[in-house]
Design a protein around this motif. Structure first.
Motif, short mmCIF file in Angstrom:
data_model
loop_
_atom_site.label_atom_id
_atom_site.label_comp_id
_atom_site.label_asym_id
_atom_site.label_seq_id
_atom_site.Cartn_x
_atom_site.Cartn_y
_atom_site.Cartn_z
N UNK A 180 6.87 -96.75 -66.32
CA UNK A 180 5.93 -95.72 -65.71
C UNK A 180 4.65 -95.59 -66.61
N UNK A 181 4.42 -96.59 -67.69
CA UNK A 181 3.39 -96.47 -68.51
C UNK A 181 2.14 -97.10 -67.90
N UNK A 182 2.33 -97.83 -66.78
CA UNK A 182 1.18 -98.47 -66.12
C UNK A 182 1.13 -98.08 -64.71
N UNK A 183 -0.13 -98.17 -64.07
CA UNK A 183 -0.20 -97.96 -62.54
C UNK A 183 0.70 -98.94 -61.63
N UNK A 184 1.13 -98.42 -60.68
CA UNK A 184 2.01 -99.27 -60.08
C UNK A 184 0.93 -100.10 -59.08
N UNK A 185 1.50 -101.49 -58.77
CA UNK A 185 0.37 -102.24 -58.03
C UNK A 185 0.63 -102.73 -56.65
N UNK A 186 -0.20 -103.02 -55.77
CA UNK A 186 -0.22 -103.46 -54.34
C UNK A 186 0.68 -104.97 -54.65
N UNK A 187 0.38 -105.60 -55.50
CA UNK A 187 1.05 -106.71 -55.87
C UNK A 187 1.63 -106.97 -57.28
N UNK A 188 2.45 -107.67 -57.87
CA UNK A 188 2.79 -107.72 -59.10
C UNK A 188 3.52 -109.24 -59.34
N UNK A 189 3.99 -109.32 -60.64
CA UNK A 189 4.72 -110.55 -61.13
C UNK A 189 5.76 -110.83 -60.24
N UNK A 190 6.62 -109.75 -59.97
CA UNK A 190 7.81 -110.06 -59.34
C UNK A 190 7.41 -110.29 -57.70
N UNK A 191 6.39 -109.61 -57.22
CA UNK A 191 5.87 -109.93 -55.96
C UNK A 191 5.40 -111.15 -55.86
N UNK A 192 4.72 -111.78 -56.58
CA UNK A 192 4.02 -113.13 -56.63
C UNK A 192 4.84 -113.99 -56.90
N UNK A 193 6.17 -113.86 -57.16
CA UNK A 193 7.06 -114.80 -57.53
C UNK A 193 8.41 -114.76 -56.88
N UNK A 194 8.23 -114.51 -55.53
CA UNK A 194 9.60 -114.39 -54.85
C UNK A 194 9.99 -113.40 -53.96
N UNK A 195 9.42 -112.01 -54.58
CA UNK A 195 9.66 -110.97 -53.69
C UNK A 195 11.13 -110.76 -53.17
N UNK A 196 11.54 -110.62 -51.96
CA UNK A 196 12.54 -110.41 -51.47
C UNK A 196 13.82 -111.30 -51.91
N UNK A 197 13.46 -112.56 -52.36
CA UNK A 197 14.40 -113.46 -52.99
C UNK A 197 14.92 -113.16 -54.14
N UNK A 198 14.42 -112.19 -55.02
CA UNK A 198 14.55 -111.83 -56.36
C UNK A 198 15.15 -110.38 -56.44
#
Length: 237
Positions: A180-198
């Protein structure tokens, strides 16, 4: 699982390029003013550009949603955790039937499958998704209204994806404050590297990895990776 060799190489690369400073008192990352200013300017410019480009497509999507389900609204709004634990409403185009949340929580079998599958139902097994909703999710067009979240400052274009109460409590444990120390994002490291696959716990590891290694160049890299993922449809359903 995340490939440790790849992570090590990325950490080394980000240490060289990073403009994020370390607070010697508590060991937390402390963002430089340059990083915060650059990130906010980028957010506003990108949001305005996308708003101009997507205004007509958004109007068309809104009309199609209303035609398919006149009883529900065009947008889906849900409270999520933001910076420093402040709650805010995240906006999406509605891709499910109007009573989707009630349907999920009132069906014990469905809800159990939802939890066990990383807070989502397996592809093709969610009876709540409308026909147009399936297309919106595949193309990530359901996320377009988050442009307004970026403009009002509750979200950034890049950051950990905003999550639900049960996810924060059960998946992040002692790392909740860090998450919670940073703003949430529209995209992110998880989102860009597989999303629902991870799924969790790998997803949490990836989100925390971003927080520990965030920089403007890393953000740009994630935006580029997201573009490739959206074009390819990787991990989307």
């Amino acid at each position: 699982m995340i490939d440790e060799k790849i992570l090590a190489e990325q950490i080394l690369e980000q240490d060289t390029l990073s403009i994020v400073q370390t607070d010697d008192v508590n060991g937390k990352k402390k963002d430089s003013k340059m990083y915060l200013m650059s990130k906010r300017i980028f957010d506003i410019l990108m949001a305005l550009l996308l708003l101009v480009i997507s205004a007509i497509p958004m109007a068309i999507i809104a009309a199609i949603i209303k035609l398919q389900d006149p009883n529900g609204g065009v947008f889906f709004a849900q409270e999520r955790y933001g910076l420093e634990g402040k709650r805010f409403k995240i906006y999406k185009f509605r891709s499910m039937v109007a009573n989707a949340e009630e349907m999920l929580k009132n069906n014990e079998v469905l809800y159990k499958k939802y939890i066990e599958n990383g807070y989502k139902l397996p592809e093709g097994e969610d009876p709540r998704i409308m026909n147009v909703g399936s297309i919106l999710r595949k193309t990530s067009l359901d996320e377009l209204p988050q442009i307004f979240n970026v403009l009002n400052g509750s979200m950034s274009f890049v950051g950990p994806r905003p999550i639900l109460d049960e996810e924060l409590k059960s998946e992040y444990g002692i790392d909740r404050i860090k998450f919670l120390s940073v703003k949430p994002g529209v995209t992110g490291y998880w989102q860009a590297n597989g999303r629902s696959n991870i799924n969790y716990p790998e997803r949490a590891q990836m989100e925390l990895y971003y927080i520990s290694n965030r920089s403007f160049l890393f953000d740009l890299k994630i935006v580029y990776q997201t573009f490739l993922s959206v074009v390819s449809g990787k991990g989307a359903h």
